[in-house]
Design a protein around this motif. Structure first.
Motif, PDB file in Angstrom:
ATOM      1  N   LEU A  11      18.823 -16.495   8.453  1.00 40.47           N
ATOM      2  CA  LEU A  11      18.911 -15.304   7.615  1.00 40.47           C
ATOM      3  C   LEU A  11      19.875 -14.289   8.214  1.00 40.47           C
ATOM      4  N   PRO A  12      20.598 -13.549   7.395  1.00 33.16           N
ATOM      5  CA  PRO A  12      21.547 -12.562   7.922  1.00 33.16           C
ATOM      6  C   PRO A  12      20.829 -11.450   8.674  1.00 33.16           C
ATOM      7  N   GLN A  13      21.438 -11.020   9.765  1.00 37.30           N
ATOM      8  CA  GLN A  13      20.908  -9.921  10.553  1.00 37.30           C
ATOM      9  C   GLN A  13      21.582  -8.622  10.124  1.00 37.30           C
ATOM     10  N   LYS A  14      21.226  -7.523  10.775  1.00 34.13           N
ATOM     11  CA  LYS A  14      21.704  -6.212  10.324  1.00 34.13           C
ATOM     12  C   LYS A  14      23.217  -6.065  10.424  1.00 34.13           C
ATOM     13  N   ASN A  15      23.841  -6.866  11.286  1.00 28.42           N
ATOM     14  CA  ASN A  15      25.297  -6.788  11.420  1.00 28.42           C
ATOM     15  C   ASN A  15      26.002  -7.937  10.688  1.00 28.42           C
ATOM     16  N   SER A  16      25.263  -8.623   9.814  1.00 25.63           N
ATOM     17  CA  SER A  16      25.842  -9.708   9.014  1.00 25.63           C
ATOM     18  C   SER A  16      25.927  -9.263   7.559  1.00 25.63           C
ATOM     19  N   TYR A  17      26.940  -9.755   6.864  1.00 23.75           N
ATOM     20  CA  TYR A  17      27.187  -9.353   5.478  1.00 23.75           C
ATOM     21  C   TYR A  17      27.482 -10.596   4.645  1.00 23.75           C
ATOM     22  N   PHE A  18      27.016 -10.554   3.396  1.00 17.07           N
ATOM     23  CA  PHE A  18      27.204 -11.697   2.500  1.00 17.07           C
ATOM     24  C   PHE A  18      27.716 -11.190   1.160  1.00 17.07           C
ATOM     25  N   ASN A  19      28.595 -11.992   0.539  1.00 18.49           N
ATOM     26  CA  ASN A  19      29.082 -11.634  -0.797  1.00 18.49           C
ATOM     27  C   ASN A  19      29.440 -12.900  -1.570  1.00 18.49           C
ATOM     28  N   PHE A  20      29.239 -12.824  -2.890  1.00 13.97           N
ATOM     29  CA  PHE A  20      29.567 -13.933  -3.798  1.00 13.97           C
ATOM     30  C   PHE A  20      30.407 -13.380  -4.934  1.00 13.97           C
ATOM     31  N   GLU A  21      31.486 -14.080  -5.276  1.00 17.69           N
ATOM     32  CA  GLU A  21      32.369 -13.661  -6.357  1.00 17.69           C
ATOM     33  C   GLU A  21      32.642 -14.848  -7.274  1.00 17.69           C
ATOM     34  N   LYS A  22      32.871 -14.551  -8.540  1.00 20.76           N
ATOM     35  CA  LYS A  22      33.099 -15.626  -9.514  1.00 20.76           C
ATOM     36  C   LYS A  22      33.973 -15.109 -10.648  1.00 20.76           C
ATOM     37  N   VAL A  23      34.926 -15.924 -11.065  1.00 20.28           N
ATOM     38  CA  VAL A  23      35.753 -15.611 -12.224  1.00 20.28           C
ATOM     39  C   VAL A  23      35.640 -16.762 -13.212  1.00 20.28           C
ATOM     40  N   CYS A  24      35.334 -16.426 -14.464  1.00 17.11           N
ATOM     41  CA  CYS A  24      35.281 -17.436 -15.525  1.00 17.11           C
ATOM     42  C   CYS A  24      35.743 -16.786 -16.823  1.00 17.11           C
ATOM     43  N   LYS A  25      35.824 -17.566 -17.884  1.00 20.69           N
ATOM     44  CA  LYS A  25      36.419 -17.056 -19.118  1.00 20.69           C
ATOM     45  C   LYS A  25      35.525 -16.027 -19.803  1.00 20.69           C
ATOM     46  N   ARG A  26      34.210 -16.135 -19.604  1.00 20.24           N
ATOM     47  CA  ARG A  26      33.318 -15.065 -20.034  1.00 20.24           C
ATOM     48  C   ARG A  26      32.440 -14.698 -18.844  1.00 20.24           C
ATOM     49  N   THR A  27      31.882 -13.505 -18.856  1.00 21.91           N
ATOM     50  CA  THR A  27      31.226 -12.978 -17.657  1.00 21.91           C
ATOM     51  C   THR A  27      30.013 -13.814 -17.267  1.00 21.91           C
ATOM     52  N   HIS A  28      29.186 -14.166 -18.253  1.00 26.63           N
ATOM     53  CA  HIS A  28      27.946 -14.868 -17.960  1.00 26.63           C
ATOM     54  C   HIS A  28      27.901 -16.208 -18.687  1.00 26.63           C
ATOM     55  N   ASP A  83      28.873 -19.259 -17.952  1.00 30.08           N
ATOM     56  CA  ASP A  83      30.114 -20.027 -18.049  1.00 30.08           C
ATOM     57  C   ASP A  83      30.404 -20.691 -16.710  1.00 30.08           C
ATOM     58  N   ILE A  84      31.181 -21.739 -16.783  1.00 28.34           N
ATOM     59  CA  ILE A  84      31.617 -22.453 -15.585  1.00 28.34           C
ATOM     60  C   ILE A  84      32.751 -21.669 -14.936  1.00 28.34           C
ATOM     61  N   ALA A  85      32.743 -21.609 -13.633  1.00 20.26           N
ATOM     62  CA  ALA A  85      33.755 -20.835 -12.916  1.00 20.26           C
ATOM     63  C   ALA A  85      35.134 -21.475 -13.029  1.00 20.26           C
ATOM     64  N   SER A  86      36.148 -20.627 -13.100  1.00 20.44           N
ATOM     65  CA  SER A  86      37.512 -21.092 -12.827  1.00 20.44           C
ATOM     66  C   SER A  86      37.667 -21.220 -11.321  1.00 20.44           C
ATOM     67  N   VAL A  87      37.269 -20.164 -10.623  1.00 23.14           N
ATOM     68  CA  VAL A  87      37.200 -20.172  -9.158  1.00 23.14           C
ATOM     69  C   VAL A  87      35.991 -19.319  -8.767  1.00 23.14           C
ATOM     70  N   ASN A  88      35.221 -19.784  -7.805  1.00 24.52           N
ATOM     71  CA  ASN A  88      34.141 -18.971  -7.246  1.00 24.52           C
ATOM     72  C   ASN A  88      34.233 -19.015  -5.721  1.00 24.52           C
ATOM     73  N   SER A  89      33.653 -18.027  -5.073  1.00 22.45           N
ATOM     74  CA  SER A  89      33.790 -17.949  -3.618  1.00 22.45           C
ATOM     75  C   SER A  89      32.630 -17.150  -3.024  1.00 22.45           C
ATOM     76  N   ALA A  90      32.269 -17.500  -1.806  1.00 20.21           N
ATOM     77  CA  ALA A  90      31.236 -16.765  -1.077  1.00 20.21           C
ATOM     78  C   ALA A  90      31.659 -16.638   0.374  1.00 20.21           C
ATOM     79  N   ILE A  91      31.177 -15.580   1.017  1.00 21.70           N
ATOM     80  CA  ILE A  91      31.499 -15.346   2.425  1.00 21.70           C
ATOM     81  C   ILE A  91      30.286 -14.778   3.137  1.00 21.70           C
TER      82      ILE A  91
END
Length: 470
Positions: free
Chosen positions: A347-364, A366-374
């Motif tokens: 699990l992430p600790q206080k100095n760890s950060y997580f983010n998820f991003e997604k682009v698709c033809k409609r917002t919800h 839908d299948i992603a064109s590209v998605n990414s997480a860090i």
């Protein structure tokens, strides 16, 4: 035999467990209010409710019956739009649709009514945002969605005095559901619905990927349904390690209080994953073994540097780094007789950060064109650890080994991010297809990479820092 309660009727059937619940409801039971639309879980016209009994308490969720195997109804209470009806009057949800002129051709209306009834039956906090989430998987092509939103507003208003836990008596008195619901808890507990002996065949959990691709094949051939296998269920946290059974759904993550504390934006991220109906039924394990290069949850867990637990009928269990699981397009390290058991991560600790991003033809939905997480760990403005995953830019869900390694030990600065972006471009190999050209996907990959840092560190970075590079 498959045993369940369908509306107010106890069903015992020897029909093939791999046929869809939709086809059984319409063609075997002649309950044609549940409509056939896309047969891919996208339109919501086939929405039904599934009631489950656990610890003598009923809980209800909406699902799309067109991609759900009949066998998964075993031991459940299935509610179609006919099962929500009152005698000689409209229910509160039906009246809300009528009063706000939220129906024209009527084809989509049953799905909306069932979804709103499911919202009334749920433990969700009673607000408009949650009501709209409940109907997020329902499409109407002729009414104009504002009228349907007004129906949702009216439903929320009528629910303002309901306690958050399911109270059948209150819902019956306020004409949300018929009075037979009071009998369901006892009837399900009395139903002889023990685990059935499953035939050898293709493993199927929620079925949301498989039934889009192979519904006819699965209806005619043996399937081994595993959605109710207890050893594949559950979310546990011990010693800062989270272990999630592969039968867990996206909704299980959504509703888990501890995970929402560790990931403050969890619901924001998960809202980008399909619709509420699909989130209620799709298993994580199914998403992983579908091996789609753009699988949202696959990318999500790759960035958490997860390990997967694999169980076998004949051999010992084993663990494997998730980033080593995928070997090529739709191929992975899973032997005959093996099954994904769980996925676990620190699990992430206080100095760890997580983010998820997604682009698709409609917002919800839908299948992603590209998605990414860090996931990135920072100490004194130095990146001590980074894990980046990206989908839609390779034949497999891509863990960026080189870019992740490059970031480790570097100061968090615009220069570091720009240099890492160049490294990222050397690791990906997108192809042109219906979701975008090679160049477009490279552009998205770059922009989503920048977006991670502007989202996590908004006071330190903005997109203008990377404009010249773009």
């Amino acid at each position: 035999m498959i045993r369940f309660i369908l509306n107010n009727k106890t069903i015992t059937t020897s029909k093939h467990s791999g046929m869809t619940l939709l086809d059984f409801v319409r063609y075997e039971q002649r309950l044609t209010g549940t409509k056939i639309g896309c047969r891919e879980g996208d339109c919501g016209a086939c929405t039904v409710l599934v009631g489950s009994l656990e610890d003598n308490t009923m809980s209800y969720q909406s699902i799309t019956s067109c991609i759900s195997p009949l066998g998964n109804a075993h031991g459940k209470h299935i509610v179609t739009v006919e099962g929500t009806n009152l005698k000689n009057k409209l229910t509160t949800a039906q009246e809300a649709m009528k009063a706000n002129y939220a129906t024209q051709c009527g084809f989509c209306t049953p799905g909306f009514v069932v979804a709103l009834t499911g919202f009334a039956l749920s433990n969700s906090e009673n607000n408009l945002s949650n009501a709209l989430d409940a109907i997020s998987g329902n499409i109407c092509r002729c009414t104009g969605y504002k009228a349907i939103e007004k129906a949702a507003i009216q439903t929320v208003e009528h629910l303002k005095n309901k306690k958050q836990d399911i109270n059948f008596n209150w819902l019956i008195e306020n004409e949300f559901i018929p009075d037979y619901f009071k009998t369901i808890t006892k009837r399900l507990s009395d139903l002889e619905a023990r685990d059935r002996n499953q035939p050898k065949g293709k493993f199927v959990s929620g079925g949301t990927d498989l039934y889009v691709q192979q519904a006819d094949h699965l209806a005619d051939n043996e399937v081994h349904l595993i959605a109710e296998k207890d050893y594949l269920k559950g979310i546990s946290i011990k010693d800062e390690t989270c272990t999630i059974g592969t039968n867990s759904t996206v909704s299980d993550l959504w509703n888990h209080n501890a995970l929402n504390n560790y990931f403050p934006n969890l619901k924001k991220h998960l809202k980008l994953v399909s619709s509420e109906q699909i989130r209620n039924m799709a298993s994580l394990g199914g998403n992983f073994v579908n091996a789609s290069p753009i699988g949202d949850m696959t990318i999500f867990f790759l960035a958490l540097n997860s390990e997967i637990g694999i169980t076998s009928e004949d051999g010992p269990d084993r663990n494997l780094a998730f980033k080593d699981f995928y070997q090529g397009y739709k191929t992975y390290d899973l032997k005959e007789g093996e099954l994904l058991k769980d996925i676990h991560f620190q699990l992430p600790q206080k100095n760890s950060y997580f983010n998820f991003e997604k682009v698709c033809k409609r917002t919800h939905l839908d299948i992603a064109s590209v998605n990414s997480a860090i996931q990135i760990t920072l100490i004194n403005n130095t990146i001590t650890e980074a894990h980046i995953a990206i989908g839609g830019v390779a034949a497999i869900p891509k863990y960026l080994h080189n870019t992740s390694k490059f970031l480790s030990g570097k100061p968090l600065s615009s220069k570091t991010i720009l240099d890492a972006s160049d490294m990222l471009q050397s690791e990906i190999s997108p192809i042109s297809d219906v979701r975008g050209t090679n160049d477009y996907k490279r552009l998205l990959a770059r922009q989503l990479f920048f977006a991670h840092f502007t989202s996590i560190f908004p006071e330190q970075f903005n997109l203008n820092d990377f404009v010249e590079h773009a």
